[in-house]
Design a protein around this motif. Structure first.
Motif, mmCIF file in Angstrom:
data_model
loop_
_atom_site.group_PDB
_atom_site.id
_atom_site.type_symbol
_atom_site.label_atom_id
_atom_site.label_comp_id
_atom_site.label_asym_id
_atom_site.label_seq_id
_atom_site.Cartn_x
_atom_site.Cartn_y
_atom_site.Cartn_z
ATOM 1 N N MET A 1 -9.524 2.160 3.817
ATOM 2 C CA MET A 1 -9.209 2.748 2.529
ATOM 3 C C MET A 1 -7.984 3.662 2.624
ATOM 4 S SD MET A 1 -11.289 1.352 0.501
ATOM 5 C CE MET A 1 -10.975 2.342 -0.951
ATOM 6 N N LYS A 2 -7.790 4.307 3.765
ATOM 7 C CA LYS A 2 -6.628 5.176 3.932
ATOM 8 C C LYS A 2 -5.350 4.368 3.864
ATOM 9 C CE LYS A 2 -4.671 8.644 6.999
ATOM 10 N NZ LYS A 2 -4.814 9.380 8.254
ATOM 11 N N LEU A 3 -5.353 3.200 4.520
ATOM 12 C CA LEU A 3 -4.179 2.345 4.482
ATOM 13 C C LEU A 3 -3.906 1.875 3.060
ATOM 14 C CD1 LEU A 3 -1.980 0.821 5.959
ATOM 15 C CD2 LEU A 3 -3.592 -1.037 6.379
ATOM 16 N N LYS A 4 -4.933 1.564 2.334
ATOM 17 C CA LYS A 4 -4.766 1.124 0.958
ATOM 18 C C LYS A 4 -4.184 2.244 0.099
ATOM 19 C CE LYS A 4 -7.265 -1.128 -2.790
ATOM 20 N NZ LYS A 4 -8.572 -1.659 -3.240
ATOM 21 N N HIS A 5 -4.668 3.470 0.301
ATOM 22 C CA HIS A 5 -4.138 4.610 -0.447
ATOM 23 C C HIS A 5 -2.678 4.836 -0.116
ATOM 24 C CE1 HIS A 5 -3.196 8.989 -0.574
ATOM 25 N NE2 HIS A 5 -3.600 8.829 -1.829
ATOM 26 N N ASN A 6 -2.298 4.725 1.155
ATOM 27 C CA ASN A 6 -0.901 4.893 1.551
ATOM 28 C C ASN A 6 -0.021 3.834 0.902
ATOM 29 O OD1 ASN A 6 -1.584 7.087 3.100
ATOM 30 N ND2 ASN A 6 -1.736 5.938 5.006
ATOM 31 N N ASN A 7 -0.517 2.619 0.812
ATOM 32 C CA ASN A 7 0.256 1.561 0.166
ATOM 33 C C ASN A 7 0.475 1.867 -1.314
ATOM 34 O OD1 ASN A 7 0.423 0.122 2.529
ATOM 35 N ND2 ASN A 7 -1.363 -1.140 2.112
ATOM 36 N N ILE A 8 -0.566 2.348 -1.989
ATOM 37 C CA ILE A 8 -0.429 2.703 -3.404
ATOM 38 C C ILE A 8 0.596 3.821 -3.574
ATOM 39 C CG2 ILE A 8 -1.650 3.648 -5.385
ATOM 40 C CD1 ILE A 8 -4.156 2.251 -4.408
ATOM 41 N N ALA A 9 0.502 4.855 -2.732
ATOM 42 C CA ALA A 9 1.443 5.968 -2.812
ATOM 43 C C ALA A 9 2.870 5.494 -2.571
ATOM 44 C CB ALA A 9 1.050 7.049 -1.802
ATOM 45 N N LEU A 10 3.072 4.599 -1.601
ATOM 46 C CA LEU A 10 4.410 4.090 -1.307
ATOM 47 C C LEU A 10 4.977 3.316 -2.501
ATOM 48 C CD1 LEU A 10 6.678 3.707 0.743
ATOM 49 C CD2 LEU A 10 5.491 1.663 1.582
ATOM 50 N N VAL A 11 4.141 2.502 -3.131
ATOM 51 C CA VAL A 11 4.600 1.746 -4.299
ATOM 52 C C VAL A 11 4.999 2.686 -5.429
ATOM 53 C CG1 VAL A 11 3.848 0.153 -6.113
ATOM 54 C CG2 VAL A 11 3.279 -0.331 -3.730
ATOM 55 N N ILE A 12 4.199 3.729 -5.648
ATOM 56 C CA ILE A 12 4.513 4.687 -6.719
ATOM 57 C C ILE A 12 5.818 5.419 -6.418
ATOM 58 C CG2 ILE A 12 3.740 6.820 -7.827
ATOM 59 C CD1 ILE A 12 0.892 5.821 -7.541
ATOM 60 N N ILE A 13 6.010 5.848 -5.170
ATOM 61 C CA ILE A 13 7.237 6.557 -4.802
ATOM 62 C C ILE A 13 8.452 5.655 -4.998
ATOM 63 C CG2 ILE A 13 8.494 7.569 -2.868
ATOM 64 C CD1 ILE A 13 5.836 8.609 -1.808
ATOM 65 N N VAL A 14 8.359 4.403 -4.574
ATOM 66 C CA VAL A 14 9.480 3.466 -4.739
ATOM 67 C C VAL A 14 9.800 3.270 -6.214
ATOM 68 C CG1 VAL A 14 10.180 1.060 -4.421
ATOM 69 C CG2 VAL A 14 9.080 2.280 -2.547
ATOM 70 N N CYS A 15 8.750 3.116 -7.043
ATOM 71 C CA CYS A 15 8.977 2.960 -8.493
ATOM 72 C C CYS A 15 9.650 4.191 -9.084
ATOM 73 C CB CYS A 15 7.644 2.684 -9.185
ATOM 74 S SG CYS A 15 6.906 1.084 -8.784
ATOM 75 N N PHE A 16 9.192 5.366 -8.671
ATOM 76 C CA PHE A 16 9.803 6.589 -9.181
ATOM 77 C C PHE A 16 11.257 6.693 -8.739
ATOM 78 C CE2 PHE A 16 5.912 8.154 -10.823
ATOM 79 C CZ PHE A 16 6.213 9.273 -11.582
ATOM 80 N N VAL A 17 11.549 6.382 -7.481
ATOM 81 C CA VAL A 17 12.932 6.481 -6.979
ATOM 82 C C VAL A 17 13.833 5.504 -7.716
ATOM 83 C CG1 VAL A 17 14.406 6.081 -4.968
ATOM 84 C CG2 VAL A 17 12.280 7.370 -4.719
ATOM 85 N N VAL A 18 13.389 4.263 -7.876
ATOM 86 C CA VAL A 18 14.207 3.271 -8.585
ATOM 87 C C VAL A 18 14.447 3.714 -10.023
ATOM 88 C CG1 VAL A 18 14.242 0.896 -9.447
ATOM 89 C CG2 VAL A 18 13.473 1.364 -7.111
#
Length: 428
Positions: free
Chosen positions: A1-18
């Protein structure tokens, strides 16, 4: 579940940066356009004032209050190229090339220079940009915090479930602990909780059944010991006493007739003792399985039971020519058939008996059916029926017993034979 949460956070950060990069590019061009429009407008106002022949003092007082203009007084010989070059170098990124300074002569070698000043407008637009940047960063941080806490709260029930499973796996039998699981608003998590509760209840039922079975086995051991003691005392012991008495006669008399009769009696008693011991050993362990195949042992067993019910019509069908031998499995199959036939002989009182034992396509099917008195399905299972069920499970088979009062009983066993046999039971 930790890996899944990290993936979600990474996707959100990338979307925000773009998104922020796109926003920054659009904001840059809007700021540039706004500065050009503002500076052009104030410069046009200055030109209008010049065309209306306002006094220099009035123009200086009005224009100096505008944050978008720079009003300076120049004394000396004027170099137009130098003025144009300096002005363009200050505003080359943010103003158009056609926004040129306005020169107003005051006196000889004295000029009033009015030029566009973009610093105030740039500072105002950059303040807005920084405000939006701060809002982006705050929104991103708040969103990540909300997701982390949301996932953490959703995982709390699963952590409780893991504690319950760990408690069950680490506790000794008959000391299982139970963790109360709170209801979940997530359908998937609630389904897991319900399945855990069902498995826990099934495990507890199995534990209770195992405890009852162990108690029955202990009682069976006592019954077996009592049976052996009674048989040895009442049968073998009496025969030995009688043989001992006749042996004493043999040693104390000289009458050949008495000697002959006593010898015959001793011989007969020895034969009865041998038969009694053979009966006891066969009761404890089917010695025939150590010497012959399961098929031959079953045929002998059925023949012996047939003799006990000689007036009953028996239909026997045994087809086991390709059956692979396995001592452990064979003992269980033999005991199941023996228990079924013993119950049939003792309690059923049938007119017809059908015994079918067929091995075909890696499956052993055993069917024992009678038309005797039968029994009610509500009747509690005795030790014999429980033992049959346990033996069937040991060899991976399925045992079913169907009966009703007045309609006889049918016992069926199905065992799938994989490979050349099963592993030693003691290794399981």
């Amino acid at each position: 579940m930790k890996l899944k949460h990290n993936n979600i956070a990474l996707v959100i950060i990338v979307c925000f940066v773009v998104t922020f990069v796109i926003f920054s590019g659009a904001t840059y061009f809007l700021i540039q356009k706004n500065i050009i429009e503002e500076t052009t407008a104030v410069m046009n106002q200055a030109k209008v004032m010049q065309q209306r022949d306002l006094s220099i003092d009035d123009m200086m007082q009005v224009l100096s209050e505008s944050p978008h203009l720079s009003v300076e007084t120049f004394f000396g010989r004027l170099d137009y190229n130098s003025i144009n070059q300096n002005t363009l170098s200050d505003d080359e990124l943010l103003t158009a090339e056609d926004i040129q300074p306005i020169l107003m002569p005051i006196s000889e070698n004295s000029y009033l220079i009015v030029s566009a000043d973009n610093r105030a407008e740039l500072a105002q637009n950059m303040s807005f940009f920084y405000l939006v940047l701060g809002l982006f960063v705050f929104s991103l941080g708040f969103l990540l915090w909300a997701i982390q806490n949301g996932i953490k709260n959703q995982l709390k029930p699963l952590n409780t479930l893991a504690q319950g499973l760990q408690l069950i796996s680490s506790s000794p039998q008959s000391e299982f602990g139970q963790v109360t699981l709170p209801p979940s608003d997530r359908q998937e998590i609630q389904a897991v909780f319900d399945e855990y509760q069902q498995l826990y209840n099934a495990l507890m039922n199995k534990e209770v059944a195992l405890t009852v079975a162990n108690q029955r086995i202990a009682m069976l051991q006592e019954e077996e010991r009592s049976y052996l003691a009674q048989e040895l005392h009442d049968n073998v012991g009496q025969l030995l006493t009688s043989a001992k008495a006749y042996a004493h006669i043999l040693t104390s008399t000289k009458d050949m007739t008495v000697v002959r009769e006593s010898a015959i009696k001793v011989k007969a008693y020895c034969q009865e003792i041998s038969d009694a011991i053979r009966k006891l050993t066969n009761h404890l362990h089917p010695l025939s399985l150590d010497k012959v195949s399961l098929e031959q042992s079953l045929r002998k067993l059925i023949s012996e039971q047939h003799q006990c019910l000689s007036d009953t019509h028996w239909k026997v069908d045994i087809q086991m020519s390709e059956y692979p031998q396995s001592h452990e499995r064979d003992v269980h199959v033999y005991r199941i058939v023996q228990e079924a036939l013993n119950n049939l002989v003792k309690y059923a009182g049938p007119n017809n008996v059908v015994v079918s034992i067929v091995f075909f396509q890696d499956v052993l099917n055993v069917v024992i059916r009678d038309d005797g008195v039968g029994f009610s399905q509500n009747t509690a299972e005795g030790l014999g029926l429980t033992s049959m069920q346990n033996r069937a499970k040991c060899i991976g088979g399925h045992l079913s017993i169907e009966s009703s009062l007045g309609n006889g009983t049918e016992v069926s066993l199905e065992v799938t034979i994989a490979g050349q046999g099963i592993k030693d039971i003691s290794q399981r």
